[in-house]
Design a protein around this motif. Structure first.
Motif, PDB file in Angstrom:
ATOM      1  N   UNK A  86      19.818  43.203  13.000  1.00  0.00           N
ATOM      2  CA  UNK A  86      20.853  43.761  13.859  1.00  0.00           C
ATOM      3  C   UNK A  86      20.391  44.255  15.204  1.00  0.00           C
ATOM      4  N   UNK A  87      19.071  44.180  15.500  1.00  0.00           N
ATOM      5  CA  UNK A  87      18.508  44.706  16.744  1.00  0.00           C
ATOM      6  C   UNK A  87      18.083  43.530  17.625  1.00  0.00           C
ATOM      7  N   UNK A  88      18.427  43.515  18.944  1.00  0.00           N
ATOM      8  CA  UNK A  88      18.049  42.389  19.802  1.00  0.00           C
ATOM      9  C   UNK A  88      16.549  42.368  20.054  1.00  0.00           C
ATOM     10  N   UNK A  89      15.961  41.168  19.943  1.00  0.00           N
ATOM     11  CA  UNK A  89      14.514  41.039  20.120  1.00  0.00           C
ATOM     12  C   UNK A  89      14.129  40.029  21.194  1.00  0.00           C
ATOM     13  N   UNK A  90      15.016  39.109  21.553  1.00  0.00           N
ATOM     14  CA  UNK A  90      14.664  38.108  22.567  1.00  0.00           C
ATOM     15  C   UNK A  90      15.933  37.418  23.044  1.00  0.00           C
ATOM     16  N   UNK A 144      16.191  50.866  35.708  1.00  0.00           N
ATOM     17  CA  UNK A 144      17.404  51.225  34.986  1.00  0.00           C
ATOM     18  C   UNK A 144      17.024  51.585  33.561  1.00  0.00           C
ATOM     19  N   UNK A 145      17.288  52.832  33.174  1.00  0.00           N
ATOM     20  CA  UNK A 145      17.069  53.244  31.789  1.00  0.00           C
ATOM     21  C   UNK A 145      15.666  52.974  31.289  1.00  0.00           C
ATOM     22  N   UNK A 200      16.625  43.110  29.956  1.00  0.00           N
ATOM     23  CA  UNK A 200      17.577  44.177  29.671  1.00  0.00           C
ATOM     24  C   UNK A 200      17.601  44.594  28.204  1.00  0.00           C
ATOM     25  N   UNK A 201      16.869  43.908  27.333  1.00  0.00           N
ATOM     26  CA  UNK A 201      17.012  44.142  25.896  1.00  0.00           C
ATOM     27  C   UNK A 201      16.736  45.586  25.467  1.00  0.00           C
ATOM     28  N   UNK A 202      15.741  46.292  26.023  1.00  0.00           N
ATOM     29  CA  UNK A 202      15.557  47.684  25.578  1.00  0.00           C
ATOM     30  C   UNK A 202      16.780  48.563  25.845  1.00  0.00           C
ATOM     31  N   UNK A 203      17.432  48.342  26.982  1.00  0.00           N
ATOM     32  CA  UNK A 203      18.635  49.124  27.288  1.00  0.00           C
ATOM     33  C   UNK A 203      19.766  48.752  26.329  1.00  0.00           C
TER      34      UNK A 203
END
Length: 428
Positions: free
Chosen positions: A358-362, A77-78, A322-325
């Motif tokens: 502001x960006x998800x990392x874990x 996915x993505x 799923x974090x990159x998506x």
């Protein structure tokens, strides 16, 4: 809770189990070709080893009382690749039922998944039954309307002498078909990737009468090179419907050119393989209603999708995959989380989604109640969000156990988890 008074041994399958497992599955599953499918999985399958079967046998040995198999695969996915085990051929000999053997087999399967880092176990089958073993309704497959046979046959013959854009696939096409799957894997669609070995098996590896044997066609671009695939049943089912299991194309804009010849081919196959006791009445598409091919074929009655149930032993680890998506979706909506963490309460544990600027990392599990939650999402609802089955707004309407703390959090979740109809043709 298991209720077994007799001692049973749960162990991995052995090569010597092939005949007994095939006989057991043939006896308890009412589908022609089950025994040969069992042998396919036991012998030479690229995604299954003999020890991917689990069997229950009396402690004294001898007969096999119950069995199941976990088919390893990657769902995509993505651009992310998710390790998945699809559970199949769950069966217990009638003489050994009522002893909790299915539960013991699932316990062993889940322990194996924890040990090897499998993100998700999935199963298609008996409604509600697999909830007893920790599975939740998580996604559906299909949903495209039927295409009536008479409307399919009404398409006029092709004009001119142009080369047909499809032909039967051969093992030599496996590398090209794997490249198509890699192209599909980068899109925002839930799919199941096959490598070259997987495609060779789909084309020529199944036994002649195996339940899992399909017809695989190579779709060709204007230069005659393989650019996609179509997978359908060998003949109509007893209910008169010819199944279409998968349709993929490296160029999403190529369907208008391909669809007419695909329609002619399917009409010819359905008509030629029908019989007095098995008329050809329609196509049954295991494709979402939004699939370009489904929209290009004649439209008949709406169909109900197939229900799939799923289990994540570690929901935090699944969310971490799923974090990159999620990061891309939030970036596309110009959204940044204002704090350093978003806390999810799953009613079993907490999941802290960590952010850096502001960006998800874990995503990491923590004890429930360690801090006030921004949202409460039951495990089943979380699975539906991650697999694109439902949006947060839809789940808030139908799932009273899901809550969101404020409108800003609701907007953030809605952007991260849109609905995405799956184009899933799982490995069998």
């Amino acid at each position: 809770m298991h209720h077994t008074s007799d001692p049973y041994l749960i162990r991995p399958g052995r090569p010597s189990d092939i005949d007994r497992c095939a006989a057991l599955n043939d006896a308890v599953h009412p589908y022609p070709g089950i025994a040969d499918w069992t042998r396919d999985l036991f012998d030479g399958h690229p995604a299954v080893r003999h020890d991917d079967f689990l069997v229950a046998e009396p402690a004294g040995g001898g007969e096999i009382a119950a069995t199941l198999v976990g088919i390893r695969q990657e769902w995509t996915f993505g651009g992310i690749r998710l390790p998945v085990v699809q559970v199949e051929l769950v069966g217990t000999d009638p003489g050994h039922r009522g002893r909790g053997l299915a539960g013991l087999l699932f316990d062993a399967l889940h322990a194996r998944g924890t040990a090897d880092g499998t993100a998700l176990q999935v199963i298609e089958g008996i409604p509600y039954f697999y909830r007893r073993f920790g599975y939740e309704y998580a996604l559906h497959i299909g949903g495209a309307p039927e295409a009536p046979a008479e409307a399919l046959r009404a398409l006029p013959p092709p004009s001119g002498t142009a080369r047909p854009p499809l032909r039967p696939a051969t093992p030599a096409d496996a590398a090209a078909l794997a490249r198509v799957d890699r192209a599909v894997a980068d899109r925002d669609v839930l799919a199941c990737a096959r490598d070259e070995a997987g495609w060779r098996h789909e084309i020529s590896g199944h036994r002649q009468d195996s339940l899992a044997r399909r017809v695989v066609l190579a779709l060709l671009d204007e230069a005659g090179k393989v650019s996609g695939y179509l997978v359908h049943g060998r003949r109509p089912a007893p209910d008169g419907r010819l199944a279409v299991f998968a349709a993929g194309c490296a160029d999403p804009d190529g369907w208008p050119r391909l669809a007419p010849e695909i329609q002619r081919h399917l009409a010819e196959v359905g008509t030629a393989t029908a019989g007095p006791d098995r008329p050809f009445t329609a196509l049954r598409l295991r494709l979402p209603a939004t699939h370009p091919l489904a929209g290009a074929l004649p439209q008949g009655p709406a169909t109900r999708p197939w229900s799939w149930y799923a289990r994540a032993g570690d929901p935090a680890a699944l969310l971490d995959h799923w974090l990159p998506v999620l990061a891309r979706r939030w970036r596309e909506h110009d959204l940044r989380w204002p704090g350093d963490a978003l806390l999810i309460d799953t009613y079993h544990q907490g999941i802290r989604l960590h952010f850096d600027d502001g960006v998800p990392v874990a995503a990491r599990a923590e004890p429930r109640g360690a801090a006030p939650a921004d949202t409460a999402i039951p495990p089943g609802a979380l699975l539906q969000l991650l697999l694109g089955q439902r949006s947060p707004g839809e789940l808030l309407d139908i799932w009273p156990d899901m809550t969101v703390s404020n409108p800003a959090t609701a907007e953030f979740l809605e952007a991260g988890f849109p609905t995405v109809p799956p184009e899933m043709w799982a490995i069998a």
